[in-house]
Design a protein around this motif. Structure first.
Motif, PDB file in Angstrom:
ATOM      1  N   PRO A  14      -5.897  -4.647 -14.309  1.00 33.39           N
ATOM      2  CA  PRO A  14      -5.687  -5.242 -12.982  1.00 33.39           C
ATOM      3  C   PRO A  14      -4.336  -4.783 -12.418  1.00 33.39           C
ATOM      4  N   ILE A  15      -4.302  -4.503 -11.142  1.00 31.93           N
ATOM      5  CA  ILE A  15      -3.060  -4.064 -10.503  1.00 31.93           C
ATOM      6  C   ILE A  15      -1.959  -5.108 -10.670  1.00 31.93           C
ATOM      7  N   HIS A  16      -2.311  -6.388 -10.649  1.00 31.40           N
ATOM      8  CA  HIS A  16      -1.266  -7.420 -10.712  1.00 31.40           C
ATOM      9  C   HIS A  16      -0.527  -7.416 -12.043  1.00 31.40           C
ATOM     10  N   LYS A  17      -1.118  -6.815 -13.081  1.00 31.64           N
ATOM     11  CA  LYS A  17      -0.424  -6.700 -14.366  1.00 31.64           C
ATOM     12  C   LYS A  17       0.522  -5.501 -14.391  1.00 31.64           C
ATOM     13  N   ILE A  18       0.334  -4.604 -13.450  1.00 29.98           N
ATOM     14  CA  ILE A  18       1.137  -3.379 -13.387  1.00 29.98           C
ATOM     15  C   ILE A  18       2.268  -3.498 -12.380  1.00 29.98           C
ATOM     16  N   PHE A  19       1.986  -4.190 -11.286  1.00 34.31           N
ATOM     17  CA  PHE A  19       2.887  -4.138 -10.137  1.00 34.31           C
ATOM     18  C   PHE A  19       3.101  -5.520  -9.526  1.00 34.31           C
ATOM     19  N   VAL A  20       4.354  -5.931  -9.478  1.00 35.86           N
ATOM     20  CA  VAL A  20       4.752  -7.135  -8.741  1.00 35.86           C
ATOM     21  C   VAL A  20       5.737  -6.674  -7.678  1.00 35.86           C
ATOM     22  N   PRO A  21       5.350  -6.687  -6.402  1.00 30.39           N
ATOM     23  CA  PRO A  21       6.223  -6.125  -5.361  1.00 30.39           C
ATOM     24  C   PRO A  21       7.524  -6.901  -5.208  1.00 30.39           C
ATOM     25  N   ALA A  22       8.586  -6.162  -4.993  1.00 32.90           N
ATOM     26  CA  ALA A  22       9.880  -6.777  -4.681  1.00 32.90           C
ATOM     27  C   ALA A  22       9.832  -7.289  -3.244  1.00 32.90           C
ATOM     28  N   ALA A  23      10.688  -8.231  -2.946  1.00 35.53           N
ATOM     29  CA  ALA A  23      10.706  -8.821  -1.607  1.00 35.53           C
ATOM     30  C   ALA A  23      11.122  -7.780  -0.567  1.00 35.53           C
ATOM     31  N   THR A  24      10.217  -7.457   0.313  1.00 36.17           N
ATOM     32  CA  THR A  24      10.511  -6.519   1.398  1.00 36.17           C
ATOM     33  C   THR A  24       9.447  -6.677   2.473  1.00 36.17           C
ATOM     34  N   ASP A  25       9.838  -6.475   3.718  1.00 39.48           N
ATOM     35  CA  ASP A  25       8.885  -6.521   4.829  1.00 39.48           C
ATOM     36  C   ASP A  25       8.373  -5.135   5.179  1.00 39.48           C
ATOM     37  N   SER A  26       8.887  -4.132   4.488  1.00 40.10           N
ATOM     38  CA  SER A  26       8.521  -2.754   4.803  1.00 40.10           C
ATOM     39  C   SER A  26       7.252  -2.340   4.048  1.00 40.10           C
ATOM     40  N   ARG A  27       6.202  -2.029   4.793  1.00 42.62           N
ATOM     41  CA  ARG A  27       4.962  -1.562   4.167  1.00 42.62           C
ATOM     42  C   ARG A  27       5.196  -0.248   3.431  1.00 42.62           C
ATOM     43  N   THR A  28       6.019   0.620   4.000  1.00 44.67           N
ATOM     44  CA  THR A  28       6.321   1.907   3.369  1.00 44.67           C
ATOM     45  C   THR A  28       6.989   1.701   2.021  1.00 44.67           C
ATOM     46  N   GLU A  29       7.933   0.757   1.960  1.00 47.33           N
ATOM     47  CA  GLU A  29       8.621   0.476   0.692  1.00 47.33           C
ATOM     48  C   GLU A  29       7.656  -0.086  -0.340  1.00 47.33           C
ATOM     49  N   LYS A  30       6.744  -0.964   0.077  1.00 50.42           N
ATOM     50  CA  LYS A  30       5.767  -1.534  -0.852  1.00 50.42           C
ATOM     51  C   LYS A  30       4.852  -0.446  -1.417  1.00 50.42           C
ATOM     52  N   ILE A  31       4.424   0.459  -0.562  1.00 51.34           N
ATOM     53  CA  ILE A  31       3.569   1.563  -1.021  1.00 51.34           C
ATOM     54  C   ILE A  31       4.313   2.427  -2.033  1.00 51.34           C
ATOM     55  N   GLN A  32       5.587   2.702  -1.763  1.00 53.60           N
ATOM     56  CA  GLN A  32       6.390   3.511  -2.677  1.00 53.60           C
ATOM     57  C   GLN A  32       6.608   2.788  -4.009  1.00 53.60           C
ATOM     58  N   GLN A  33       6.841   1.473  -3.952  1.00 54.66           N
ATOM     59  CA  GLN A  33       6.996   0.689  -5.176  1.00 54.66           C
ATOM     60  C   GLN A  33       5.721   0.735  -6.016  1.00 54.66           C
ATOM     61  N   LEU A  34       4.569   0.578  -5.355  1.00 58.55           N
ATOM     62  CA  LEU A  34       3.291   0.625  -6.066  1.00 58.55           C
ATOM     63  C   LEU A  34       3.078   1.992  -6.710  1.00 58.55           C
ATOM     64  N   LYS A  35       3.375   3.048  -5.961  1.00 56.85           N
ATOM     65  CA  LYS A  35       3.214   4.405  -6.480  1.00 56.85           C
ATOM     66  C   LYS A  35       4.049   4.617  -7.735  1.00 56.85           C
ATOM     67  N   GLN A  36       5.299   4.186  -7.707  1.00 57.37           N
ATOM     68  CA  GLN A  36       6.166   4.360  -8.868  1.00 57.37           C
ATOM     69  C   GLN A  36       5.707   3.501 -10.050  1.00 57.37           C
ATOM     70  N   ALA A  37       5.232   2.285  -9.773  1.00 60.15           N
ATOM     71  CA  ALA A  37       4.722   1.413 -10.837  1.00 60.15           C
ATOM     72  C   ALA A  37       3.494   2.032 -11.501  1.00 60.15           C
ATOM     73  N   ILE A  38       2.629   2.630 -10.702  1.00 62.16           N
ATOM     74  CA  ILE A  38       1.424   3.269 -11.252  1.00 62.16           C
ATOM     75  C   ILE A  38       1.803   4.480 -12.098  1.00 62.16           C
ATOM     76  N   TYR A  39       2.757   5.274 -11.640  1.00 62.22           N
ATOM     77  CA  TYR A  39       3.192   6.427 -12.434  1.00 62.22           C
ATOM     78  C   TYR A  39       3.786   5.978 -13.768  1.00 62.22           C
ATOM     79  N   ARG A  40       4.586   4.909 -13.740  1.00 65.66           N
ATOM     80  CA  ARG A  40       5.171   4.404 -14.996  1.00 65.66           C
ATOM     81  C   ARG A  40       4.074   3.935 -15.942  1.00 65.66           C
ATOM     82  N   TYR A  41       3.075   3.251 -15.397  1.00 68.74           N
ATOM     83  CA  TYR A  41       2.000   2.739 -16.245  1.00 68.74           C
ATOM     84  C   TYR A  41       1.147   3.890 -16.782  1.00 68.74           C
ATOM     85  N   ARG A  42       0.862   4.874 -15.927  1.00 64.76           N
ATOM     86  CA  ARG A  42       0.143   6.067 -16.406  1.00 64.76           C
ATOM     87  C   ARG A  42       0.886   6.708 -17.564  1.00 64.76           C
ATOM     88  N   ASN A  43       2.205   6.878 -17.414  1.00 70.25           N
ATOM     89  CA  ASN A  43       3.002   7.502 -18.471  1.00 70.25           C
ATOM     90  C   ASN A  43       2.989   6.657 -19.742  1.00 70.25           C
TER      91      ASN A  43
END
Length: 217
Positions: A14-43
């Protein structure tokens, strides 16, 4: 179709076990956070599978942008994520692995996307099945998995690929002159559809499914 001794390992989380977004109103920042969390989990998953520490710097990309490991070129892997799930497929024994995962409760414009993305043969089956949602998800995830496996991705129009998904089968083989032949297997689990694809011989004569081992974390 029987199974061979060739194997594909699939991890689903489940994504919620991989990624907990930091507080931000920026959609771009949230997407970038998710991308980095997924790469870390893949690794992390690749490190556990290979018993060797894997970092982003260990992963290169082929001319079409498909990632591979320089230190383990024989390992084929591919990953996918939806809003709620992440999936990673890996194999030492099959070539050109692709995977796609979709949430079954996804809000989809089924007819509009089918008209745009389905091959005429797929569209006819779907209409004959009175717009069956499971069939739609099998076709959609098969297209995505096959095109990702080929390395071409969206460089080949979705409606040019006839996946030959059959209403009563959970896998098969398809061909397109631009990418060659790919086999695939569909898995409908509790709340998602998962499809794994791999390069196959042009003929289905003697075709056998690999052993696909799905681990749900």
């Amino acid at each position: 179709m029987s199974k061979t001794d060739k194997k594909i390992h699939v991890d689903v989380s489940p994504i919620h076990k991989i990624f907990v977004p930091a507080a931000t109103d920026s959609r771009t920042e949230k997407i970038q956070q998710l991308k980095q969390a997924i790469y870390r989990y893949r690794n992390q998953l690749l490190s556990e599978y290979l018993k060797h520490d894997i970092q982003n710097s260990d992963i290169e990309r082929n001319p079409h942008g498909k990632p591979f490991l320089m230190a383990f070129p024989q390992l084929q892997f591919n990953h996918s994520h939806s809003r709620q799930h992440y999936a990673l497929a890996s194999s030492f024994e099959l070539l050109d692995i692709g995977i796609d995962i979709e949430d079954l409760d996804r809000n989809v414009r089924f007819d509009g996307l089918a008209q745009h993305a389905f091959h005429p043969n797929e569209l006819k089956y779907w209409q004959d099945l009175e717009h069956d949602a499971d069939y739609w998800f099998r076709v959609w995830t098969t297209k995505e998995a096959v095109l990702k496996a080929s390395g071409l991705g969206i460089r080949l129009s979705l409606n040019e690929l006839d996946t030959r998904v059959h209403p009563s089968a959970q896998g098969g083989i398809c061909h397109h002159p631009q990418i060659g032949s790919f086999a695939y297997q569909n898995f409908r689990l509790t709340d998602y559809m998962l499809t794994v694809a791999w390069r196959a011989a042009p003929s289905c004569a003697g075709f056998q499914f690999p052993q696909i081992h799905i681990v749900q974390h």
